[in-house]
Design an enzyme around this catalytic site. Structure first.
Site, PDB file in Angstrom:
ATOM      1  N   ASN A 142      -5.653  -9.123  -8.046  1.00  0.00           N
ATOM      2  CA  ASN A 142      -5.715  -9.856  -6.786  1.00  0.00           C
ATOM      3  C   ASN A 142      -7.017 -10.629  -6.601  1.00  0.00           C
ATOM      4  O   ASN A 142      -7.072 -11.572  -5.840  1.00  0.00           O
ATOM      5  CB  ASN A 142      -5.509  -8.916  -5.598  1.00  0.00           C
ATOM      6  CG  ASN A 142      -6.346  -7.658  -5.696  1.00  0.00           C
ATOM      7  OD1 ASN A 142      -6.255  -6.912  -6.678  1.00  0.00           O
ATOM      8  ND2 ASN A 142      -7.170  -7.414  -4.708  1.00  0.00           N
ATOM      9  N   THR A 157       0.834  -1.207   0.000  1.00  0.00           N
ATOM     10  CA  THR A 157       0.000   0.000   0.000  1.00  0.00           C
ATOM     11  C   THR A 157       0.869   1.258   0.000  1.00  0.00           C
ATOM     12  O   THR A 157       0.619   2.196  -0.765  1.00  0.00           O
ATOM     13  CB  THR A 157      -0.927  -0.013   1.237  1.00  0.00           C
ATOM     14  OG1 THR A 157      -1.736  -1.184   1.195  1.00  0.00           O
ATOM     15  CG2 THR A 157      -1.816   1.222   1.267  1.00  0.00           C
ATOM     16  N   GLY A 202       5.926  -8.044   1.105  1.00  0.00           N
ATOM     17  CA  GLY A 202       6.510  -9.251   1.699  1.00  0.00           C
ATOM     18  C   GLY A 202       5.498 -10.338   2.043  1.00  0.00           C
ATOM     19  O   GLY A 202       5.716 -11.516   1.763  1.00  0.00           O
ATOM     20  N   HIS A 203       4.381  -9.941   2.651  1.00  0.00           N
ATOM     21  CA  HIS A 203       3.494 -10.975   3.211  1.00  0.00           C
ATOM     22  C   HIS A 203       2.694 -11.727   2.160  1.00  0.00           C
ATOM     23  O   HIS A 203       2.027 -12.712   2.469  1.00  0.00           O
ATOM     24  CB  HIS A 203       2.575 -10.386   4.294  1.00  0.00           C
ATOM     25  CG  HIS A 203       1.455  -9.528   3.788  1.00  0.00           C
ATOM     26  ND1 HIS A 203       0.159  -9.970   3.739  1.00  0.00           N
ATOM     27  CD2 HIS A 203       1.426  -8.263   3.322  1.00  0.00           C
ATOM     28  CE1 HIS A 203      -0.629  -9.006   3.280  1.00  0.00           C
ATOM     29  NE2 HIS A 203       0.121  -7.948   3.023  1.00  0.00           N
ATOM     30  N   CYS A 239     -10.649  -6.743   1.251  1.00  0.00           N
ATOM     31  CA  CYS A 239     -10.904  -5.340   1.545  1.00  0.00           C
ATOM     32  C   CYS A 239     -12.366  -4.985   1.347  1.00  0.00           C
ATOM     33  O   CYS A 239     -12.853  -4.015   1.903  1.00  0.00           O
ATOM     34  CB  CYS A 239     -10.048  -4.451   0.663  1.00  0.00           C
ATOM     35  SG  CYS A 239      -8.387  -5.053   0.502  1.00  0.00           S
TER      36      CYS A 239
HETATM   37  C1  LIG Z   1      -2.261  -6.950  -0.919  1.00  0.00           C
HETATM   38  C2  LIG Z   1      -2.171  -6.020  -2.043  1.00  0.00           C
HETATM   39  C3  LIG Z   1      -1.750  -4.692  -1.867  1.00  0.00           C
HETATM   40  C4  LIG Z   1      -1.447  -4.130  -0.501  1.00  0.00           C
HETATM   41  O1  LIG Z   1      -0.250  -4.644   0.048  1.00  0.00           O
HETATM   42  P1  LIG Z   1      -0.010  -4.532   1.618  1.00  0.00           P
HETATM   43  O2  LIG Z   1       1.403  -4.971   1.803  1.00  0.00           O
HETATM   44  O3  LIG Z   1      -0.988  -5.436   2.275  1.00  0.00           O
HETATM   45  O4  LIG Z   1      -0.193  -3.105   1.994  1.00  0.00           O
HETATM   46  C5  LIG Z   1      -1.665  -3.881  -2.970  1.00  0.00           C
HETATM   47  N1  LIG Z   1      -1.953  -4.325  -4.205  1.00  0.00           N
HETATM   48  C6  LIG Z   1      -2.358  -5.597  -4.430  1.00  0.00           C
HETATM   49  C7  LIG Z   1      -2.639  -6.044  -5.823  1.00  0.00           C
HETATM   50  C8  LIG Z   1      -2.485  -6.480  -3.362  1.00  0.00           C
HETATM   51  O5  LIG Z   1      -2.899  -7.727  -3.581  1.00  0.00           O
END
Ligand SMILES: *Cc1c(COP(=O)(O)O)cnc(C)c1O
Length: 393
Positions: free
Chosen positions: A152, A75, A201-202, A326
């Site tokens: 996503n 983000t 990372g996650h 989200c």
């Molecule tokens: C999860 C996600 C984000 C946000 O990443 P975070 O590290 O959770 O802030 C942004 N863009 C996409 C496409 C995502 O899947």
């Protein structure tokens, strides 16, 4: 529920940190705690460890030039890329799409409020953003194109190379949110003319709260966090050393195991899709059938509330997602599903399963069996389904 085995199929929301990633981080909480900006040896060692991580990540992107700037996640990287370019200009036009993550959409909404012009491009019914549409949206005052690498929710992989080629021809900066793609599929930033790329990372078995923005050499961008000289003064604040080390380890393992994982995930994904489509009536697969992330299964069940199905699966120990994490809990269906043209009632019946290396064929069999049963039960209680069946007989 506590002693039941959990079947986790929500890897696009987040992933379990790999044990070897956790192990790599631990010394940096205890022994190697030095601040990389300090002068003594134990601190300088951390500084060089971080620089090594940057080099490794630059290589993983096949980038000849440029650098990695660590952020507190995807983000933040998205916010920085858009705001950091926008604020170099007083006004300007940005091209993005209607199916971006909220980190991009809401940042663009914010910039719009502050006087920038934004074009939110449509996607086709498979979730593809057509390069010709990008091209025809370009104006004299276009300062940035930001199109995600892979979606996503529905898993569609965008024609990034073609879009990058257009950006090159018109000499416009090209940013991509690659949070879902990075570490999952190969990326070549130079070949795709990517000037900036966000990752997190996650989503690739690393820790939460760490990500990066790749910036090609020569790209001018405004600093995002003002303070000390960290990250070349562009993103100040003492480096999150353990998280950076963990992210770098996750990158290592992800790239070393990528080809094998893709093969395995595609096999599981296609098996799951086939079973659902063949065994459950009134189902629709969302997203492109081929240009699709290896681990994504996104399906809409007509005459079913996705949220209700999700609760029933949760009781079985199965973790999935309705649309995207989200948007769940909100009254309106996912903006991505509406953008690809799904009517409201179908969009409401949507569930996303995203697989990982822990998932097995027998888990998929179990999950599909449960879906079949729950969908039938939910339809029995649906007045719309009753009307539909009556109308058909
Ligand atoms: C999860 C996600 C984000 C946000 O990443 P975070 O590290 O959770 O802030 C942004 N863009 C996409 C496409 C995502 O899947």
């Amino acid at each position: 529920m506590s002693d039941k085995q959990i079947i986790y199929m929500d890897h696009a929301a987040t992933t379990a940190t790999r044990p070897e990633v956790v192990a790599s981080m631990l010394p940096y909480f205890s022994m190697q705690y030095g601040n990389p900006s300090s002068q003594y040896i134990i601190a300088q060692k951390n500084r060089s460890a971080i620089e090594e991580c940057r080099r490794k990540i630059v290589n993983s992107l096949n980038a000849k030039t440029g650098n990695i700037y660590f952020t507190a996640g995807g983000t933040e990287a998205d916010n920085w890329a858009l705001k950091g370019i926008a604020c170099l200009y007083e006004r300007g036009h940005i091209i993005t799409s209607k199916i971006e993550h909220h980190a991009i959409i809401h940042t663009c909404d914010y910039l719009k409020k502050h006087g920038y012009d934004i074009t939110y491009l449509d996607a086709d019914e498979n979730g593809i953003i057509r390069p010709e549409k990008v091209k025809s949206a370009i104006r004299k005052d276009t300062i940035l194109i930001s199109i995600m690498y892979a979606n996503n929710e529905i898993g569609t992989i965008q024609p990034i190379k073609e879009i990058g080629e257009i950006a090159r021809r018109y000499n416009i900066l090209f940013h991509t949110d690659a949070v879902q793609a990075y570490g999952q599929i190969p990326i070549d930033v130079d070949e795709c003319n990517i000037a900036m790329l966000s990752a997190s990372g996650h989503k690739l078995r690393g820790p939460k709260g760490i990500g990066f923005l790749y910036i090609r050499k020569g790209v001018n961008i405004e600093s995002f966090i003002h303070g000390g000289a960290q990250e070349e003064g562009l993103r100040a604040g003492t480096e999150n050393v353990p998280a950076i080390i963990g992210l770098s380890k996750a990158v290592d393992v992800s790239f070393n195991t990528m080809q094998e994982r893709i093969k395995q995930e595609v096999k599981l994904r296609d098996y799951m899709i086939e079973r659902i489509i063949n065994e459950i009536p009134y189902v629709r697969l969302n997203g492109h059938r081929i240009r699709r992330l290896p681990n994504n299964v996104n399906v809409s069940f007509q005459f079913v509330q996705g949220e209700s199905l999700l609760v029933m699966l949760d009781m079985d120990g199965i973790c999935a997602s309705a649309g995207s994490a989200c948007t769940s809990g909100l009254a309106s269906p996912s903006h991505v599903l509406l953008a690809i043209g799904l009517p409201y009632d179908i969009a409401y019946g949507t569930i996303r399963f995203t697989l990982g290396y822990e998932n097995t064929l027998s888990q998929i069999d179990y999950v599909v069996d449960r879906i079949k049963m729950h969908v039938a039960k939910l339809r029995e209680k649906s007045p719309q389904y009753e009307d539909f069946i009556k109308g058909n007989t």
